[in-house]
Write an enzyme that holds these catalytic residues in place. Structure first.
Site, PDB file in Angstrom:
ATOM      1  N   GLY A  56       0.837  -1.196   0.000  1.00  0.00           N
ATOM      2  CA  GLY A  56       0.000   0.000   0.000  1.00  0.00           C
ATOM      3  C   GLY A  56       0.870   1.243   0.000  1.00  0.00           C
ATOM      4  O   GLY A  56       2.013   1.209   0.470  1.00  0.00           O
TER       5      GLY A  56
ATOM      6  N   GLN B  28       3.001  10.105   1.162  1.00  0.00           N
ATOM      7  CA  GLN B  28       4.311   9.432   1.216  1.00  0.00           C
ATOM      8  C   GLN B  28       5.193   9.790   0.021  1.00  0.00           C
ATOM      9  O   GLN B  28       6.401   9.570   0.073  1.00  0.00           O
ATOM     10  CB  GLN B  28       4.127   7.906   1.279  1.00  0.00           C
TER      11      GLN B  28
ATOM     12  N   CYS C 273       5.917   0.035   7.187  1.00  0.00           N
ATOM     13  CA  CYS C 273       5.538   1.196   6.385  1.00  0.00           C
ATOM     14  C   CYS C 273       6.723   1.567   5.508  1.00  0.00           C
ATOM     15  O   CYS C 273       7.862   1.584   5.981  1.00  0.00           O
ATOM     16  CB  CYS C 273       5.173   2.351   7.317  1.00  0.00           C
ATOM     17  N   LEU C 274       6.449   1.879   4.236  1.00  0.00           N
ATOM     18  CA  LEU C 274       7.544   2.244   3.325  1.00  0.00           C
ATOM     19  C   LEU C 274       8.221   3.541   3.755  1.00  0.00           C
ATOM     20  O   LEU C 274       9.359   3.786   3.363  1.00  0.00           O
ATOM     21  CB  LEU C 274       7.020   2.358   1.885  1.00  0.00           C
TER      22      LEU C 274
ATOM     23  N   HIS D 193      -4.496   1.457   7.436  1.00  0.00           N
ATOM     24  CA  HIS D 193      -3.152   2.047   7.552  1.00  0.00           C
ATOM     25  C   HIS D 193      -2.980   3.176   6.522  1.00  0.00           C
ATOM     26  O   HIS D 193      -2.480   4.255   6.846  1.00  0.00           O
ATOM     27  CB  HIS D 193      -2.125   0.922   7.345  1.00  0.00           C
ATOM     28  N   GLU D 194      -3.428   2.916   5.277  1.00  0.00           N
ATOM     29  CA  GLU D 194      -3.253   3.925   4.213  1.00  0.00           C
ATOM     30  C   GLU D 194      -4.160   5.138   4.449  1.00  0.00           C
ATOM     31  O   GLU D 194      -3.736   6.278   4.234  1.00  0.00           O
ATOM     32  CB  GLU D 194      -3.508   3.320   2.838  1.00  0.00           C
TER      33      GLU D 194
ATOM     34  N   HIS E 124      -2.726   7.537   6.837  1.00  0.00           N
ATOM     35  CA  HIS E 124      -1.722   8.440   6.247  1.00  0.00           C
ATOM     36  C   HIS E 124      -2.370   9.741   5.780  1.00  0.00           C
ATOM     37  O   HIS E 124      -1.763  10.810   5.868  1.00  0.00           O
ATOM     38  CB  HIS E 124      -1.050   7.785   5.038  1.00  0.00           C
TER      39      HIS E 124
END
Ligand code: ZN
Length: 172
Positions: free
Chosen positions: A45, A50, A94-95, A136-137, A140
């Site tokens: 995701g 991000q 997380c990226l 989670h996304e 963000h």
């Protein structure tokens, strides 16, 4: 085109993002680039902040089984319209917080409404990894990271590691 991913701490990762008023070709191109960036990372995701864009746009694909076809989802203005009472615990990463993982408890199932790439309203119930990932996304887009669910000490420890990592990355 692959996009650079912001690493925590970054003020852009703490901002609430603005709704997308109209879908444009630019936004569709951004979604395509975000999917490419996510698959390349690899991740399941990615949210627009991000990559430094403060708009309500996320992409995800939680198809883990090698035998199943990919299922890239692009969601503009995603909104959780229903949550289950049952919860699930997943080890999240997380990226924007590379190589750090921690268990987070979230509702086990969520119903999400969004606009697809064609501007059509969609609504679907997700469970398992998909439910965790979509929550989670969407977090963000509200300036919230998975480490915000952890105890302050653990969060500070991870943040310090990221500050160090960014310093190393910035070195010539
Ligand atoms: Zn993330």
């Amino acid at each position: 085109m692959k996009l650079p991913i912001l690493i925590h701490p970054d003020p852009r990762l703490k901002k609430a993002c603005a709704p997308v008023p109209d879908l444009s070709d630019d936004l569709r191109a951004l979604a395509k680039d975000m999917l490419e960036t996510m698959y390349d990372a690899p991740g399941i995701g990615l949210a627009a902040p991000q990559v430094g864009v403060l708009s309500r746009l996320i992409v995800l694909d939680c198809q883990k089984d090698e035998n199943s076809a990919p299922r890239p989802l692009v969601m503009f203005n995603p909104e959780i319209v229903a949550l289950s009472e049952d919860v699930n615990v997943y080890e999240e990463g997380c990226l924007s917080i590379p190589d750090q993982y921690a268990e987070v408890t979230r509702p086990e199932a969520v119903t999400v409404a969004w606009l697809d790439e064609a501007g059509n309203p969609q609504e679907e119930e997700f469970d398992g990894l998909w439910a965790t990932c979509v929550q989670h996304e969407i977090d963000h887009l509200n300036g919230k990271l998975f480490i915000d669910y952890l105890k302050p000490l653990k969060r500070q420890m991870i943040t310090r590691k990221m500050v160090k990592l960014k310093r190393e990355m910035a070195r010539p």
